[in-house]
Design an enzyme around this catalytic site. Structure first.
Site, PDB file in Angstrom:
ATOM      1  N   SER A 183      34.926  51.257  40.074  1.00  0.00           N
ATOM      2  CA  SER A 183      34.729  51.584  38.659  1.00  0.00           C
ATOM      3  C   SER A 183      34.094  50.400  37.940  1.00  0.00           C
ATOM      4  O   SER A 183      34.666  49.311  37.904  1.00  0.00           O
ATOM      5  CB  SER A 183      36.072  51.923  38.003  1.00  0.00           C
ATOM      6  N   GLU A 225      34.435  46.604  33.594  1.00  0.00           N
ATOM      7  CA  GLU A 225      35.673  46.210  34.254  1.00  0.00           C
ATOM      8  C   GLU A 225      35.401  45.089  35.246  1.00  0.00           C
ATOM      9  O   GLU A 225      36.263  44.279  35.526  1.00  0.00           O
ATOM     10  CB  GLU A 225      36.274  47.431  34.978  1.00  0.00           C
ATOM     11  N   ARG A 283      44.013  46.557  32.562  1.00  0.00           N
ATOM     12  CA  ARG A 283      43.037  45.761  33.330  1.00  0.00           C
ATOM     13  C   ARG A 283      42.942  44.338  32.773  1.00  0.00           C
ATOM     14  O   ARG A 283      41.879  43.720  32.791  1.00  0.00           O
ATOM     15  CB  ARG A 283      41.655  46.429  33.342  1.00  0.00           C
TER      16      ARG A 283
END
Length: 342
Positions: free
Chosen positions: A241, A338, A165
């Site tokens: 998420s 995130e 990520r």
């Protein structure tokens, strides 16, 4: 043609559905629009926020600067050889629509990334991934505008410095470039990734066999799984998420497994680290289905924070901090967001 507006509501442009305003707003349809913007002296010193699909963003208040929405469209088959297709897409192309475009034409490699919200331009910044596949596995190159000079630069795979990520655009080159297009190297002969999550089980439920397995079947299975687990932002505000899955030393994981034998973990190749699902940690801390006012943790997926209607960005963030604190206290593991906090 570039059109700068004032005092624009950002509620339609963030999937959390947070009420916030932008002091200035501009929509970029072509790289030349941004180059024009650079020469408008009244906006040179104004802080700027680049917006794609608004699906990985938590607004904690009004943005007292200019929000620039990247809306560059277009999909093009650049070239092909015996094994691969090279496909280029504008930064403003809807990600899921791009995946469906490729699946329909038999361009393999993106099917596991079906139904991820957002735009093509945001995908490499975050190195998005799901069900065993990450963007870096199919990435060829991208074009990006220098935010100071307006010059266009091509970035190779190595130059993007992909991680979990992560990319160079979130660190060393943060706020220095705007991605305008991305080129992907896709396969003519698929390599199926069906062992992650519930894909194999879902394919079996769909009646798909080894003989009938296709990239469309994998895409359909991923879509079915995501729809069963994740809330639709059109119905409940969310950004998917909220937290990254933490990576911890193998020794720490094995020590935790003594107390928590059912703790899942995925060893990372060529390292001494294990990736632990953040959703499992959050659920074991009792947060699944929790609600404080209109800020909550989703009832079916503890990794997803939600806005049930009128939650503010600060209320969502306060809940996130409480979740982080409890996971840290219970497991000694730090979980990080995130989503981008603005």
């Amino acid at each position: 043609m570039l059109n700068v507006q004032s005092n624009v509501s950002l509620k339609p442009y963030n999937t959390f559905g947070i009420h916030a305003n932008a002091r200035y707003w501009a929509e970029i349809q072509d790289p030349a629009d941004f180059q024009t913007l650079l020469h408008l002296n009244e906006y040179v010193a104004v802080p700027k926020l680049i917006l794609g699909g608004g699906s990985n963003l938590l607004l904690t208040g009004d943005f007292e600067g200019m929000v620039i929405r990247m809306n560059i469209q277009g999909i093009e088959l650049v070239r092909q050889d015996e094994r691969h297709y090279w496909v280029k897409a504008g930064a403003g192309v809807n990600w899921h629509e791009f995946v469906m475009y490729c699946v329909k034409r038999g361009y393999a490699g993106l099917e596991n990334l079906s139904l991820i919200p957002g735009t093509v331009g945001a995908a490499p910044m975050q190195n998005i991934g799901a069900y065993g596949v990450e963007i870096e596995q199919v990435f060829e190159s991208l074009e990006a505008l220098n935010r100071q000079t307006g010059e266009i630069r091509t970035f190779t795979h190595a130059e993007c410095q992909f991680g979990y990520r992560e990319s160079v655009f979130k660190h060393d080159l943060k706020d220095q470039y705007i991605i305008t297009s991305v080129t992907f190297q896709l396969d003519k002969t698929p390599t199926f990734h069906t062992s992650y999550g519930a894909i194999a089980e879902t394919l079996a439920e769909m009646g798909v066999t080894d003989e009938t397995l296709s990239i469309k079947a994998v895409s359909d299975a991923v879509i079915r799984i995501r729809r069963s687990k994740l809330p639709d932002p059109a119905e409940i505000g969310n950004a998917g998420s909220f937290f990254k899955n933490p990576e911890i030393p193998k020794e720490q994981f094995e020590a935790l497994r003594v107390e928590w034998p059912d703790m899942p973990g995925y060893p990372l190749a060529d390292t001494n680290r294990v990736k632990v699902p953040a959703g499992w940690l959050i659920e074991r801390c009792g947060w699944k289905g929790h609600r404080t006012g209109d800020a909550g943790v989703h009832a079916r997926q503890a990794l997803v924070l939600v806005n049930y209607g009128k939650a503010t960005g600060h209320e969502i963030l306060a809940l996130a901090h409480e979740v982080q604190r409890s996971v840290g206290e219970k497991f000694g593991i730090t979980i990080n967001p995130e989503v981008n906090l603005v």
